[in-house]
Enzyme design. Structure first.
Site, PDB file in Angstrom:
ATOM      1  N   ASP A  18       0.901  -1.282  -0.058  1.00  0.00           N
ATOM      2  CA  ASP A  18       0.056  -0.119  -0.088  1.00  0.00           C
ATOM      3  C   ASP A  18       0.894   1.035   0.049  1.00  0.00           C
ATOM      4  O   ASP A  18       0.686   2.212  -0.732  1.00  0.00           O
ATOM      5  CB  ASP A  18      -1.089   0.206   1.210  1.00  0.00           C
ATOM      6  CG  ASP A  18      -0.334  -0.464   2.378  1.00  0.00           C
ATOM      7  OD1 ASP A  18       0.784  -0.918   2.493  1.00  0.00           O
ATOM      8  OD2 ASP A  18      -1.234  -0.322   3.356  1.00  0.00           O
ATOM      9  N   TYR A  19       1.871   1.262   0.908  1.00  0.00           N
ATOM     10  CA  TYR A  19       2.763   2.410   0.919  1.00  0.00           C
ATOM     11  C   TYR A  19       3.620   2.435  -0.319  1.00  0.00           C
ATOM     12  O   TYR A  19       3.705   3.887  -0.735  1.00  0.00           O
ATOM     13  CB  TYR A  19       3.717   2.189   1.904  1.00  0.00           C
ATOM     14  CG  TYR A  19       4.893   3.046   2.132  1.00  0.00           C
ATOM     15  CD1 TYR A  19       4.892   4.555   2.805  1.00  0.00           C
ATOM     16  CD2 TYR A  19       6.039   2.738   1.925  1.00  0.00           C
ATOM     17  CE1 TYR A  19       5.640   5.473   2.935  1.00  0.00           C
ATOM     18  CE2 TYR A  19       7.175   3.540   2.174  1.00  0.00           C
ATOM     19  CZ  TYR A  19       7.042   4.996   2.574  1.00  0.00           C
ATOM     20  OH  TYR A  19       8.160   5.900   2.523  1.00  0.00           O
ATOM     21  N   THR A  20       4.170   1.461  -0.827  1.00  0.00           N
ATOM     22  CA  THR A  20       5.023   1.744  -2.121  1.00  0.00           C
ATOM     23  C   THR A  20       4.151   2.012  -3.407  1.00  0.00           C
ATOM     24  O   THR A  20       4.556   2.825  -4.156  1.00  0.00           O
ATOM     25  CB  THR A  20       5.806   0.229  -2.328  1.00  0.00           C
ATOM     26  OG1 THR A  20       6.288  -0.010  -1.116  1.00  0.00           O
ATOM     27  CG2 THR A  20       6.646   0.320  -3.556  1.00  0.00           C
ATOM     28  N   ALA A  74       1.274   3.928  -3.290  1.00  0.00           N
ATOM     29  CA  ALA A  74       1.046   5.283  -2.961  1.00  0.00           C
ATOM     30  C   ALA A  74       2.224   6.302  -3.434  1.00  0.00           C
ATOM     31  O   ALA A  74       1.978   7.237  -4.163  1.00  0.00           O
ATOM     32  CB  ALA A  74       0.619   5.688  -1.686  1.00  0.00           C
ATOM     33  N   LYS A  75       3.435   5.786  -3.043  1.00  0.00           N
ATOM     34  CA  LYS A  75       4.460   6.650  -3.573  1.00  0.00           C
ATOM     35  C   LYS A  75       4.895   6.534  -5.198  1.00  0.00           C
ATOM     36  O   LYS A  75       5.566   7.468  -5.512  1.00  0.00           O
ATOM     37  CB  LYS A  75       5.879   6.059  -2.736  1.00  0.00           C
ATOM     38  CG  LYS A  75       5.862   6.561  -1.221  1.00  0.00           C
ATOM     39  CD  LYS A  75       5.711   7.727  -0.963  1.00  0.00           C
ATOM     40  CE  LYS A  75       5.867   8.342   0.573  1.00  0.00           C
ATOM     41  NZ  LYS A  75       5.667   9.841   0.889  1.00  0.00           N
TER      42      LYS A  75
END
Length: 261
Positions: free
Chosen positions: A166-168, A170-171
């Site tokens: 999820d974090y990756t 979004a980045k």
């Protein structure tokens, strides 16, 4: 003569800077780096108002602490208006550092079969925040014929060794926005770039990381050490400075050489 040719590139000491999530961790290091160069800094926070005020108090007249949820368009607009009234100048440099709530807890993160769209959409709120701050600052940047936008990314986009799906994701979306904005805003003298780090030693997010992990990362880098928040902040200063006046749409990975883009 076009905007890029005619617009002056003010030194860091003449800039008015917004740092989102600027009161702790990497954000604090970025705020302190700009303050050390003489810039006026709007220190944004959501949950760390006491820390933001304490940092601003160390730089009276040069720093302003404002609590605002950068996912909220109206809150962002009000924050920039408050900063303009306080400093007597519009924001010309935006550093999008604020991160939606996330725990860098390695294998405890959900894997592919358990990943929820709610988790992904929650991290995409960071892209919404960057869009909000950019849009709120554009009028002031255009009036000055100058602007700098620096987004904070991650080397996991190039080297996804941990299941931070999820974090990756979004980045990666933020990197795409960085490049499309750079293309559109360049003729107006506004540059848009990204600085991407890896695990930093040490922030609140990495405080629980075992020493063995830091040692492994250090051993894998050409510099044989883990990057610090202050070192990554230096790269942010570069993109905001006159030295980067011909650089836009770029993603600079600052991780001691661990990942090559």
């Amino acid at each position: 003569m076009n905007a890029i040719a005619s617009a002056a590139c003010p030194p860091l000491a003449a800039q008015t800077v917004l740092v989102t999530g600027g009161a702790r961790g990497l954000g604090r290091a970025i705020s302190e780096a700009f303050l050390a160069q003489g810039a006026r800094v709007l220190i944004n926070c959501l949950h760390s108002l006491e820390a933001a005020r304490a940092l601003a108090a160390q730089h009276p007249g040069q720093a302003l602490a404002v609590q605002a949820d950068v996912r909220d368009t109206q809150a962002v607009q009000a924050m920039l208006e408050q900063a303009r009234a306080h400093f007597g100048a519009p924001i010309c440099t935006v550093v999008n550092n604020a991160l939606p709530a996330f725990s860098f807890n390695g294998d405890a993160r959900p894997h592919a079969d358990a990943l929820s769209w709610q988790a992904v959409s929650g991290q995409l709120e960071g892209v919404r925040a960057a869009l909000n701050t950019t849009q709120a600052a554009l009028a002031g940047m255009r009036a000055q014929g100058f602007g700098r936008i620096v987004n904070i990314g991650t080397n996991l986009v190039q080297n996804p060794v941990v299941p931070y799906h999820d974090y990756t994701a979004a980045k990666a979306a933020l990197l795409a926005l960085t490049r499309t904005l750079a293309q559109e805003l360049g003729p107006e003298g506004i540059t848009v770039n990204m600085v991407s780090g890896g695990l930093l030693r040490t922030t609140d997010a990495s405080a629980a990381t075992p020493a063995a992990v830091f040692d492994l990362i250090a051993a894998s880098t050409p510099l044989r050490r883990v990057t610090t928040p202050a070192e990554l902040a230096d790269a942010v200063l570069f993109f905001a400075s006159p030295w980067a006046r011909a650089v836009t749409g770029q993603n600079l990975i600052v991780d001691g050489g661990l990942v090559k883009d």
